[in-house]
Design a protein around this motif. Structure first.
Motif, PDB file in Angstrom:
ATOM      1  N   ASP A  53       0.834  -1.196   0.000  1.00 57.44           N
ATOM      2  CA  ASP A  53       0.000   0.000   0.000  1.00 57.44           C
ATOM      3  C   ASP A  53       0.871   1.250   0.000  1.00 57.44           C
ATOM      4  N   ASN A  85      -3.158  -4.044  -1.570  1.00 60.46           N
ATOM      5  CA  ASN A  85      -4.377  -3.969  -2.374  1.00 60.46           C
ATOM      6  C   ASN A  85      -4.580  -2.594  -3.008  1.00 60.46           C
ATOM      7  N   HIS A  86      -4.130  -1.530  -2.333  1.00 62.42           N
ATOM      8  CA  HIS A  86      -4.280  -0.196  -2.939  1.00 62.42           C
ATOM      9  C   HIS A  86      -3.397  -0.035  -4.172  1.00 62.42           C
ATOM     10  N   HIS A 171       0.971  -8.777   2.365  1.00 62.28           N
ATOM     11  CA  HIS A 171       0.221  -7.564   2.731  1.00 62.28           C
ATOM     12  C   HIS A 171      -0.976  -7.878   3.637  1.00 62.28           C
ATOM     13  N   HIS A 207      -1.637  -3.843   6.047  1.00 64.11           N
ATOM     14  CA  HIS A 207      -3.071  -3.800   5.741  1.00 64.11           C
ATOM     15  C   HIS A 207      -3.950  -3.293   6.879  1.00 64.11           C
TER      16      HIS A 207
HETATM   17 FE   LIG Z   1      -4.191  -2.716   2.437  1.00 65.37          FE
END
Ligand SMILES: [Fe+2]
Length: 285
Positions: A53, A85-86, A171, A207
């Protein structure tokens, strides 16, 4: 890679943009990251692990800005990053996204391309797992995937047989119950099975933006699973304040002791300072 409609991609980025400008921008501050860099110059770890991220909505300017930050953290041979995920907020052409960080994501020469990414430094092997993939609006889930799990099984077996201290970087937290289903690692049970079979000495994740201490079963002893807060958070909640962890690893030939030291942002003094330590693993007799 999942495909979503143009409308879903647009609405996901609009929601992410609003979240950043209405809420997150006030809490995640470049000045805190500057202070972290200054602190790292003092503590001088041998190697840095960054668990993802680095962007908010995976725009090319964000990737370029993150590349500039990575360069300030150190040369690619001593900084090992994995995406969050970002960083896969929506599907982005590689040359306008992860490729801009490729040297920081890469394995050592001879370890192949893709994931898991493997780096060996002395007695320590860093194993990067990718769980980042585009998801629908309001979802922040991750997945290791069957193929990567198969490769991971072989990598952990090989590195374990070599007697190395295996440190996994991932993550999403691989432990059930640490976050909501909407933000979870969907195949955490399958990853847990690989760890139960092959073992690892330490798992590090991001995360959650807070410190978490957990464990997963290993073949001989539990595997410590540690979550780290954000590197730049300066919000009002002390539990979420920016921090990083220093790991002192001693030992060889499959016998390792690991100690964690916490360095956290202290708004009262405007810099990072020690905030406790604990033993995560003691070398077996
Ligand atoms: Fe995340």
């Amino acid at each position: 890679m999942p495909l979503f409609s143009l409308e879903a991609v647009r609405s996901k980025r609009v929601l992410g943009w609003l979240s950043w400008h209405l809420r997150r921008r006030r809490r995640y501050r470049p000045a805190v990251l500057e202070a972290l860099l200054a602190d790292l110059a003092q503590t001088a770890p041998d190697h840095l692990a960054i668990t993802g991220d680095l962007t908010q909505i995976a725009l090319e300017p964000e990737f370029r800005e993150a590349a500039a930050w990575l360069a300030r953290f150190g040369s690619p041979d001593r900084v090992h990053a994995i995406p969050g995920n970002h960083d896969a907020y929506v599907a982005v052409p590689s040359e306008r996204g992860w490729q801009l960080w490729s040297e920081y994501l890469a394995s050592d020469r001879g370890e192949g391309d893709g994931y898991p990414s493997v780096r060996v430094r002395g007695e320590i092997a860093l194993v990067g797992i990718c769980t980042a993939q585009p998801t629908p609006p309001l979802a922040a889930t991750g997945r290791v995937g069957r193929d990567q799990l198969t490769r991971l099984d072989g990598v952990l077996e090989r590195l374990g047989a070599a007697g190395l201290c295996r440190v996994l970087l991932i993550h999403h937290p691989p432990v059930a119950g640490l976050t909501s289903r909407r933000r979870s690692l969907r195949d955490a049970p399958a990853l847990g099975e690989v760890l139960r079979r092959r073992g690892a000495e330490l798992v590090l994740h991001g995360h959650l933006h807070r410190t978490t201490l957990a464990s997963l079963p290993g073949p001989e002893r539990p595997v410590p699973v540690i979550g780290v807060p954000s590197a730049s958070h300066a919000g009002p909640d002390p539990a979420r304040c920016a921090a990083y962890h220093l790991y002192d690893i001693e030992g060889s030939r499959g016998r390792f002791a690991i100690r964690r030291r916490v360095r956290a942002w202290d708004p009262a003094i405007g810099r990072f300072a020690a905030r406790g330590s604990n033993e995560l693993l003691s070398a077996p007799d």
